[in-house]
Design an enzyme around this catalytic site. Structure first.
Site, PDB file in Angstrom:
ATOM      1  N   ASP A   2       0.825  -1.206   0.000  1.00 53.51           N
ATOM      2  CA  ASP A   2       0.000   0.000   0.000  1.00 53.51           C
ATOM      3  C   ASP A   2       0.861   1.259   0.000  1.00 53.51           C
ATOM      4  O   ASP A   2       0.481   2.284  -0.574  1.00 53.51           O
ATOM      5  CB  ASP A   2      -0.941   0.010   1.209  1.00 53.51           C
ATOM      6  N   GLU A  11      -3.217  -4.649  -7.027  1.00 51.81           N
ATOM      7  CA  GLU A  11      -4.396  -4.457  -6.179  1.00 51.81           C
ATOM      8  C   GLU A  11      -5.364  -5.640  -6.207  1.00 51.81           C
ATOM      9  O   GLU A  11      -6.042  -5.904  -5.211  1.00 51.81           O
ATOM     10  CB  GLU A  11      -5.133  -3.185  -6.589  1.00 51.81           C
ATOM     11  N   TYR A  69      -2.896  -0.501   8.925  1.00 54.02           N
ATOM     12  CA  TYR A  69      -2.134  -1.630   9.459  1.00 54.02           C
ATOM     13  C   TYR A  69      -1.337  -1.212  10.689  1.00 54.02           C
ATOM     14  O   TYR A  69      -1.174  -1.999  11.630  1.00 54.02           O
ATOM     15  CB  TYR A  69      -1.226  -2.202   8.373  1.00 54.02           C
ATOM     16  N   HIS A  89     -10.895   0.209  -7.232  1.00 52.51           N
ATOM     17  CA  HIS A  89      -9.669   0.690  -7.860  1.00 52.51           C
ATOM     18  C   HIS A  89      -9.269  -0.201  -9.032  1.00 52.51           C
ATOM     19  O   HIS A  89      -8.945   0.286 -10.125  1.00 52.51           O
ATOM     20  CB  HIS A  89      -8.519   0.699  -6.843  1.00 52.51           C
ATOM     21  N   GLU A 144      -5.225   4.899  -0.489  1.00 49.38           N
ATOM     22  CA  GLU A 144      -4.118   3.958  -0.339  1.00 49.38           C
ATOM     23  C   GLU A 144      -3.273   4.322   0.879  1.00 49.38           C
ATOM     24  O   GLU A 144      -2.755   3.450   1.583  1.00 49.38           O
ATOM     25  CB  GLU A 144      -3.245   3.932  -1.599  1.00 49.38           C
ATOM     26  N   GLU A 167     -10.285  -1.642  -2.948  1.00 47.68           N
ATOM     27  CA  GLU A 167      -9.415  -2.181  -3.986  1.00 47.68           C
ATOM     28  C   GLU A 167     -10.202  -2.764  -5.157  1.00 47.68           C
ATOM     29  O   GLU A 167      -9.745  -2.714  -6.300  1.00 47.68           O
ATOM     30  CB  GLU A 167      -8.490  -3.257  -3.405  1.00 47.68           C
ATOM     31  N   HIS A 211      -5.164   3.086   3.831  1.00 48.90           N
ATOM     32  CA  HIS A 211      -4.958   1.645   3.973  1.00 48.90           C
ATOM     33  C   HIS A 211      -3.638   1.351   4.678  1.00 48.90           C
ATOM     34  O   HIS A 211      -3.583   0.546   5.613  1.00 48.90           O
ATOM     35  CB  HIS A 211      -4.954   0.964   2.601  1.00 48.90           C
TER      36      HIS A 211
END
Length: 324
Positions: free
Chosen positions: A67, A158, A105, A195, A98, A192, A101
């Site tokens: 990402d 992706e 994490y 995308h 992105e 995603e 994203h």
């Protein structure tokens, strides 16, 4: 009359209706990781084995790297070959998400892991040969490839390469574990899928303008690239999943998503067994499970304001595109 130096974007005169449809879909499903009560998963986390802790940390480390690549380099390169001003606006949205994203994490890590464990995860991520190889391959295309090749690389990233990592949280979700972590993953998958479909559509517009011989050359290059990426992904998957015994199932999931990536690009599938029926039903159940409905005034799940995440199915890859 003064000659036009800079053209204002006019959303009331749309050159490509897919740009507007994609913008609306992406803005409607906007989300932030801060709205997901990840701390509720700590009890589940404590019950997992050390092998599972290592696996979760590494798959999310790998996803963070991909990402980061997509947000820092991928979208920047794709924006250099746009057909419309609205397309540029869509890529701006994609680039921001992105980054969301990638940050998500870190929110998971800060909730489940110690500082020392987080440092170990990122050290492993930044020095793993298979992760670094696929990042290098994709980024080399971003930096030096032709516009259509860059779109292929983006769709492969992706719609295919992410899924060796997505398998783990989807498996746990299918077993009713780490459900809040999995909500973030489902939100990322939802993004995603749009995308990949949108960029694949833009690829198809350019591909259809090529001569037959140039189409064949590009197809040969595309399938060679996918073979190469899949070979590396098998090795990466083996490294991640051999200890827990999931390698064969993850590879089936990868082949399914590789075919999805080719579908987005308007191409024929590569893997004969790359269909949903061959994927672990627990994982497919994890994909199709709806959002948890947390209290809006306290802890908010991915159902906040925007409604539920619908069951993931083939139609989720359709954002209003009229594919031939």
């Amino acid at each position: 009359m003064v000659e036009t130096y800079y053209k204002a974007i006019n959303w009331n005169q749309i050159e490509d209706k897919v740009d507007k449809a994609t913008w609306e879909k992406l803005t409607e499903q906007f989300w932030l990781d801060t709205r997901i009560p990840l701390s509720n998963d700590r009890d589940d986390w404590r019950q997992l084995s050390e092998v599972e802790h290592t696996l979760v940390g590494r798959v999310f480390g790998g996803l963070t790297l991909l990402d980061t690549l997509q947000s820092q380099d991928g979208m920047d390169q794709l924006r250099r070959d746009t057909r419309t001003q609205e397309e540029m606006a869509v890529f701006n949205n994609i680039q921001f998400m992105e980054s969301v994203h990638a940050k998500s994490y870190s929110s998971i890590f800060s909730t489940l892991n110690t500082t020392e464990e987080i440092e170990e995860i990122f050290d492993w991520t930044n020095h793993n040969q298979y992760l670094q190889h696929k990042a290098e391959v994709i980024n080399e295309i971003y930096q030096n490839g032709k516009p259509l090749e860059k779109k292929v690389a983006s769709v492969f990233l992706e719609t295919f390469l992410f899924y060796s990592g997505f398998y783990t949280p989807l498996y746990y979700l299918g077993n009713n574990k780490l459900t809040n972590v999995a909500e973030i993953i489902k939100l990322i998958i939802r993004d995603e899928s749009v995308h990949g479909t949108y960029i694949g559509y833009k690829f198809q517009l350019g591909f259809n303008e090529l001569s037959q011989s140039d189409q064949q050359k590009l197809q040969d290059w595309m399938y060679d690239l996918l073979y190469s990426l899949y070979d590396n992904e098998e090795k990466y998957t083996s490294l991640l999943y051999d200890d827990i015994g999931w390698t064969d199932d993850v590879n089936k999931f990868l082949r399914y998503n590789a075919n999805k990536a080719l579908m987005n690009l308007g191409q024929n599938p590569l893997f004969a067994d790359g269909n949903a029926e061959n994927v672990n039903p627990i994982v497919m159940n994890g994909i199709s499970t709806g959002t948890n409905n947390h209290d809006f005034f306290s802890q908010v799940g991915n159902g906040y304001l925007l409604g539920k995440v619908a069951a993931m199915k083939d139609s989720d890859y359709n954002i209003g595109l009229d594919k031939k």
